[in-house]
Design a protein around this motif. Structure first.
Motif, PDB file in Angstrom:
ATOM      1  N   GLN A  25      74.045  54.538 -87.102  1.00  0.00           N
ATOM      2  CA  GLN A  25      73.434  53.424 -86.598  1.00  0.00           C
ATOM      3  C   GLN A  25      71.941  53.287 -86.670  1.00  0.00           C
ATOM      4  N   PHE A  28      71.353  51.928 -90.137  1.00  0.00           N
ATOM      5  CA  PHE A  28      71.586  50.470 -90.091  1.00  0.00           C
ATOM      6  C   PHE A  28      70.522  49.751 -89.719  1.00  0.00           C
ATOM      7  N   LEU A 172      79.541  51.277 -87.191  1.00  0.00           N
ATOM      8  CA  LEU A 172      79.419  49.792 -87.357  1.00  0.00           C
ATOM      9  C   LEU A 172      79.763  49.153 -86.302  1.00  0.00           C
ATOM     10  N   GLU A 175      77.260  49.318 -83.330  1.00  0.00           N
ATOM     11  CA  GLU A 175      75.820  48.501 -83.745  1.00  0.00           C
ATOM     12  C   GLU A 175      75.946  47.064 -83.615  1.00  0.00           C
ATOM     13  N   TYR A 176      77.220  46.826 -84.368  1.00  0.00           N
ATOM     14  CA  TYR A 176      77.209  45.063 -84.495  1.00  0.00           C
ATOM     15  C   TYR A 176      78.426  44.491 -83.486  1.00  0.00           C
ATOM     16  N   ILE A 178      81.459  44.842 -83.280  1.00  0.00           N
ATOM     17  CA  ILE A 178      82.947  44.134 -83.992  1.00  0.00           C
ATOM     18  C   ILE A 178      83.881  45.208 -83.803  1.00  0.00           C
ATOM     19  N   LEU A 183      87.026  45.951 -88.485  1.00  0.00           N
ATOM     20  CA  LEU A 183      86.172  46.560 -89.401  1.00  0.00           C
ATOM     21  C   LEU A 183      86.883  47.208 -90.270  1.00  0.00           C
ATOM     22  N   GLN A 199      77.172  41.451 -95.014  1.00  0.00           N
ATOM     23  CA  GLN A 199      77.101  40.312 -93.991  1.00  0.00           C
ATOM     24  C   GLN A 199      78.465  39.745 -93.618  1.00  0.00           C
ATOM     25  N   ILE A 202      80.026  42.333 -91.103  1.00  0.00           N
ATOM     26  CA  ILE A 202      79.850  42.373 -89.676  1.00  0.00           C
ATOM     27  C   ILE A 202      79.779  41.023 -89.078  1.00  0.00           C
ATOM     28  N   SER A 203      80.201  39.890 -89.780  1.00  0.00           N
ATOM     29  CA  SER A 203      80.335  38.717 -89.147  1.00  0.00           C
ATOM     30  C   SER A 203      81.406  38.484 -88.096  1.00  0.00           C
TER      31      SER A 203
END
Length: 556
Positions: A25, A28, A172, A175-176, A178, A183, A199, A202-203
């Motif tokens: 993390q 990132f 991931l 952090e994002y 999702i 993922l 991008q 992590i959208s």
């Protein structure tokens, strides 16, 4: 490259999963998208192409230093890895003084993306060994010790680090924000490690992307008998049993007018099974099947050794297809009419799968048999029939189970048959690699054939740390001869060796090959004269349904 190496060291320095996730993390948070994309690509093992051999790296190093071969070998024996040995020696009195990245201008250092896309690919354009040597020496001179190690591992296609795909996905997700399942799906298969890909990764938009992308595989857990019996006793009708086949777990995907086949290891294997690729083109788009690819003849499965004749080939000839015909045994449907149906109960997915598979020619595709049971004894009876069916045991699935990601306990259980076993004599030993490079942990075992001991299996797992250290001391004290890294030892130690299957083999002196050999126990109670014979192994072979690599079992 500097940040990536620092991350590598942080992950390598801890066994705590939380610490590894936290390190990811932090990376990132400070790194650019294009560098993160390459870091993920490396961590997931997507780039394993060998650009330079370890032998070449060693040759480059030995040409630049005045170091005896024997001394390098001794260093390598202690370290266990050529890439790390070279990195350590480069920073010693025997090598050049590698750069100290901390005193360099960070802005002038190439990024991870530049290394992977612009610098490392230069080896492909090198036209002579001398030019390759100069290129590698220049790279080494501009990097710190650990960066040299990482570079060497990437060059040799052997980059590994102690972080699983599951931990990368978890970092991931945290952090994002999702979902991990989304993922995991987006990271399946191959992808271009670009800033744009990251991008999209992590959208919040969860569109599927590449039509070839498989779903993450759902894995069964080894059965916990007490827990399962409590589960099943509440309602046996909730469960079904299937044969656990010994083939290649695969997803076959029909999308965008093409057929894609992915192994559980995320290898695209369609070229190795051209008849399956062509056959599934007859089905409509928008389907994803989960199942097992097995060599199959006359309505019966062949053993895994037959399947190995196809693996790793870039092109499959008509003769190979004729000699080793394959069949796809389907046991789940993950996508139907272009819709992801993994959240639907297994029973509903199974019904759709049955409607799709039953009308198809059984020679190339079949439906995995499904059994009901009302008692644990019935489960045991089914399991005891596994070898006669050419199977490894049973898969037991809950009718109401969704198709999840990874290994989730409580829905799918695997109940394998007990392994075969023979008492064998330790004949040779070799040092391990990595953290076990200074211990003898790779063993060769033999069986009696008359008055001669004939090697029949290699194994390196099954002993605990105390036993490994005790055996290592014994090996060093009872070495008879050395053959490079291999030592022959006094043939007096007996071990019980377990294995999952046995087949004839022309490539081995014993005439047999065993599958997944491992050490069950050190038979200190047994004299060497009472170890098993090759005849005992052949008796086990005769008891299998496939004693001469002939068809085994029955159709599902």
């Amino acid at each position: 490259m500097q940040r990536f190496t620092q991350l590598f060291q942080e992950i390598d320095a801890t066994t705590s999963t939380n610490a590894k996730v936290a390190a990811l993390q932090r990376y990132f948070q400070v790194e650019s998208p294009e560098n993160i994309a390459w870091a993920i690509y490396l961590f997931l093992g997507k780039t394993r192409k060998r650009l330079v051999t370890a032998k070449t790296l060693r040759g480059v190093f030995m040409q630049m230093v005045d170091l005896p071969d024997w001394l390098f070998e001794e260093c390598h024996a202690q370290v266990g890895d050529s890439a790390e040995t070279i990195a350590l020696l480069l920073n010693s009195e025997y090598g050049l003084t590698v750069a100290s990245a901390s005193i360099q201008d960070n802005a002038q250092l190439p990024t991870l993306r530049q290394w992977m896309e612009e610098i490392i690919p230069q080896v492909k354009a090198v036209e002579s060994e001398a030019a390759l040597k100069q290129l590698i020496l220049f790279w080494w001179s501009m990097l710190g010790e650990m960066e040299v190690f990482v570079l060497n591992k990437v060059l040799t296609g052997a980059f590994r680090v102690g972080v699983s795909e599951k931990l990368v996905v978890r970092a991931l997700a945290r952090e994002y924000t999702i979902p991990e399942s989304v993922l995991a799906h987006r990271l399946m298969g191959d992808f271009e490690p670009t800033g744009g890909f990251f991008q999209r990764l992590i959208s919040p938009d969860s569109e599927q992307g590449s039509p070839s992308r498989p779903y993450p595989f759902f894995l069964a857990s080894p059965i916990e008998e007490a827990r399962f019996q409590l589960q099943a006793a509440e309602d046996f009708s909730r469960w079904r049993a299937e044969w656990k086949w010994d083939g290649i777990r695969a997803q076959i995907i029909r999308r965008a007018g093409e057929t894609f086949i992915w192994s559980r290891g995320e290898d695209a294997i369609a070229p190795q099974f051209p008849e399956l690729t062509e056959f599934f083109l007859t089905l409509p788009d928008g389907l994803v099947f989960d199942g097992e690819i097995i060599c199959w003849r006359d309505g019966k499965p062949l053993d895994f050794y037959a399947l190995q004749k196809r693996l790793g080939r870039k092109r499959i000839s008509k003769k190979v297809m004729a000699d080793y015909p394959v069949r796809f045994v389907a046991y789940d449907l993950l996508e139907y009419q272009g819709r992801d149906i993994r959240e639907q109960p297994w029973g509903d997915r199974r019904q759709l799968l049955t409607e799709l598979i039953q009308p198809l020619p059984p020679e190339q595709v079949g439906l995995s048999a499904s059994f009901t049971f009302e008692t644990w004894d019935m489960v045991e009876n089914l399991r005891n029939q596994s070898r006669q069916q050419g199977a490894e045991g049973l898969m037991i699935k809950a009718v109401d189970s969704p198709y999840l990601v990874g290994r989730k306990r409580g829905y799918w259980w695997k109940y394998k048959v007990d392994p075969m076993a023979l008492d064998a004599v330790l004949l040779y030993a070799q040092a391990g690699t990595g953290k076990r490079a200074n211990l003898f942990t790779d063993y060769t075992f033999a069986l009696w054939q008359g008055e001669e001991l004939v090697p029949f299996a290699k194994a390196y797992s099954g002993l605990d740390n105390q036993e490994i250290e005790q055996l290592d001391r014994w090996i060093r004290q009872h070495t008879l001869e050395r053959f490079g890294p291999v030592r022959s030892v006094q043939p007096i130690q007996v071990f019980e060796i377990a294995f999952e299957g046995i087949a004839r083999s022309d490539r081995h002196k014993s005439g047999i090959a065993v599958r997944f050999p491992r050490i069950l126990r050190w038979r200190k109670d047994k004299p060497v004269q009472e170890a098993d014979t090759l005849e005992s192994a052949l008796e086990l072979l005769a008891l299998t349904p496939n004693p001469k690599n002939a068809p085994i079992g029955s159709s599902s």
